[in-house]
Each structure stands twice: as structure tokens, then as C-alpha cells.
Enzyme design. Structure first.
Site, PDB file in Angstrom:
ATOM      1  N   SER A  72       0.830  -1.206   0.000  1.00 20.22           N
ATOM      2  CA  SER A  72       0.000   0.000   0.000  1.00 20.22           C
ATOM      3  C   SER A  72       0.860   1.250   0.000  1.00 20.22           C
ATOM      4  CB  SER A  72      -0.888  -0.011   1.254  1.00 20.22           C
ATOM      5  OG  SER A  72      -1.435   1.261   1.523  1.00 20.22           O
ATOM      6  N   TYR A 131      -1.849  -0.792  10.000  1.00 25.26           N
ATOM      7  CA  TYR A 131      -1.977  -1.177   8.595  1.00 25.26           C
ATOM      8  C   TYR A 131      -0.695  -0.852   7.833  1.00 25.26           C
ATOM      9  CZ  TYR A 131      -3.887  -1.386   3.847  1.00 25.26           C
ATOM     10  OH  TYR A 131      -4.109  -1.689   2.518  1.00 25.26           O
ATOM     11  N   LYS A 167       1.984  -3.523   6.004  1.00 28.13           N
ATOM     12  CA  LYS A 167       2.295  -3.485   4.578  1.00 28.13           C
ATOM     13  C   LYS A 167       3.781  -3.221   4.329  1.00 28.13           C
ATOM     14  CE  LYS A 167      -1.785  -4.371   3.001  1.00 28.13           C
ATOM     15  NZ  LYS A 167      -2.039  -5.658   2.305  1.00 28.13           N
TER      16      LYS A 167
END
Length: 254
Positions: free
Chosen positions: A146, A159, A163
Site C-alpha cells: 500500500s 496497517y 504493509k
């Protein structure tokens, strides 16, 4: 010979029943690949398989929680029993964060994200790598990362960390597994219309703040990842491995 003819190729896509995963699966199916899907929603699994079969592909789905080591091993064994091999593996399954302030984020909240996005990717890629090394003949490993690893992601640190960790794993695999003819890449996805992201993307305040920074003046869509999945699965890049391929409509460089 077409560089993008995937006849006889078997691709595994985790989180392949919707969003970016389904977009990649569509591209693979259109080019002749057999497609194995993993997802936790049985209805979406069935709908995705029906769609891919409508494109002429041989497709099958397994219910698999990628954060569960035993479930991953069982699902991968099922794929091998049904298709006989896995030539490319797309570790795409993921979940978003809670949106809580960092100071209010609990360790449980943090680990709930990394369990799927990082542990799950590790377990999936490990199963695929073991198979490819043992079988010989090379293969392709791909992880969906991401743009949160590029720019600051407030209230989304778990998150972003998951990633970034996935990207690091992929780089290590590109070096370690090169002698086995296995290429590894991470796809760095930008703002994309998916079930996980649509609520945020269509929030009026968010759209007003972010859309002006989108050079193409649109959000990405699942099918924006279809051609890239085909390119990577087919090994057309050859000497190209270990890349972070950004798919964000130039958002991160604008």
C-alpha cells in the site's frame, strides 16, 4: 508465442473474491490461467468462481483464514490436490485498521491487523515458496502492499506497518529465491474502490481533501490491477524481480 498466454498456468489469489484480488483474478482468467481463490466469505467465493468460469477459466475457491497456520496449510494442500501445482501466488488478503488514534490503539487492535496482513502473507508466501522450491521450475510470488508505506498514515499505523513488513519480506524473497528461478514483487496499491475502502473514499470530507491530489482525478478500480497481474504471473519481466510496483495514478509523486 504470446507473452501473455497463461494457458496451463495455475495462479493462487488470496482475498480473491472481491476488490483488487478479484480484479487480478479476472485478468489471469481472461488470459487462460486456472485460478484458485481464497476468501472467508462463502457467498463471495461462489460468486467470484462463477464469474471467472464465465470468462472461460477453471476456477475454484477455498474458505481460508490466512492468519491461521493450519488453515493455510490445508487450503494450499487442497489447491495442489485439485490443480496439481501453483505457478504464481498473489498474497493479497488483507484488512484495514480501526481508525483509532494511535494513543488509543490497543495491542489487540494492532495485532488483529498484522495477523492478517503480515502473518497471513508470511504463511501464504511460505507455503507457495516451499512448493515452488520443491517442485523446481521457478515461479512468481506477489504481495499486495500500500502507498501507506510511502506517506504518513495517521490513525492507520498498524496497517502501514503490516504493509511495510510485507514489502520487506518480498525483497528478501527476491534475493533468497532467485537461484530457484522464483521472482518476487510487491504491488503498492493506491486509493482503490474496494469493499474495504469505499466507505472512506466516498466520505465527502475525505474526497474533497484527497481527490484534488489525484492527477487522474479518479480512484483506482480492481481492474486496474488485472494487466499487471498477468504481466507478473507470466514472468514476462524475466530479469526484473524485487520491485515495488506503485499503482496509484501518480498520487504518491504528485
Amino acid at each position: 508465442m504470446s507473452l501473455f498466454d497463461l494457458s496451463g498456468h495455475v495462479a493462487l489469489v488470496t482475498g480473491g473474491n472481491s476488490g483488487i484480488g478479484l480484479g487480478m483474478a479476472r485478468g489471469l482468467a481472461r488470459c487462460g490461467a486456472d485460478v484458485a481463490l481464497w476468501g472467508t466469505n462463502e457467498e463471495r467465493n461462489a460468486a467470484a468462481v462463477a464469474e471467472l468460469e464465465g470468462l472461460g477459466a477453471s476456477a475454484r475457491a477455498w474458505r481460508c483464514d490466512v492468519g491461521d497456520e493450519a488453515a493455510v496449510e490445508a487450503a494450499f494442500a487442497g489447491v495442489l490436490e485439485h490443480f496439481g501445482r501453483v505457478d504464481s501466488c498473489f498474497a493479497n488478503a488483507g484488512r484495514g485498521g480501526t481508525g483509532a488514534r494511535f494513543v488509543d490503539t490497543t495491542l489487540e487492535d494492532f495485532r488483529a491487523v498484522t495477523r492478517i496482513n503480515l502473518d497471513g502473507a508470511f504463511l501464504t508466501l511460505r507455503a507457495a515458496a516451499r512448493h515452488m522450491v520443491e517442485r523446481g521450475g521457478g515461479g512468481v510470488l506477489v504481495g499486495t502492499s500500500s502507498v501507506s508505506t510511502i506517506h504518513g498514515a495517521p490513525r492507520n499505523e498498524a496497517y502501514a506497518a503490516s504493509k511495510a513488513g510485507l514489502t520487506a519480506i518480498i525483497k528478501g524473497l527476491a534475493v533468497e529465491l532467485a537461484r530457484h528461478g522464483i521472482n518476487a514483487h510487491s504491488i503498492v496499491a493506491g486509493w482503490t474502490e474496494t469493499p474495504m475502502a469505499s466507505g472512506v473514499l466516498h466520505d465527502e470530507r475525505f474526497e474533497r481533501a484527497v481527490m484534488p491530489r489525484m492527477p487522474q482525478r479518479r480512484w483506482g478500480g480492481p481492474d486496474d490491477f488485472a494487466r499487471l497481474a498477468v504481466y507478473l504471473a507470466g514472468g514476462a519481466g524475466g530479469f526484473q524481480t524485487g520491485d515495488e510496483i506503485v499503482v496509484d495514478g501518480a498520487y504518491s509523486i504528485f
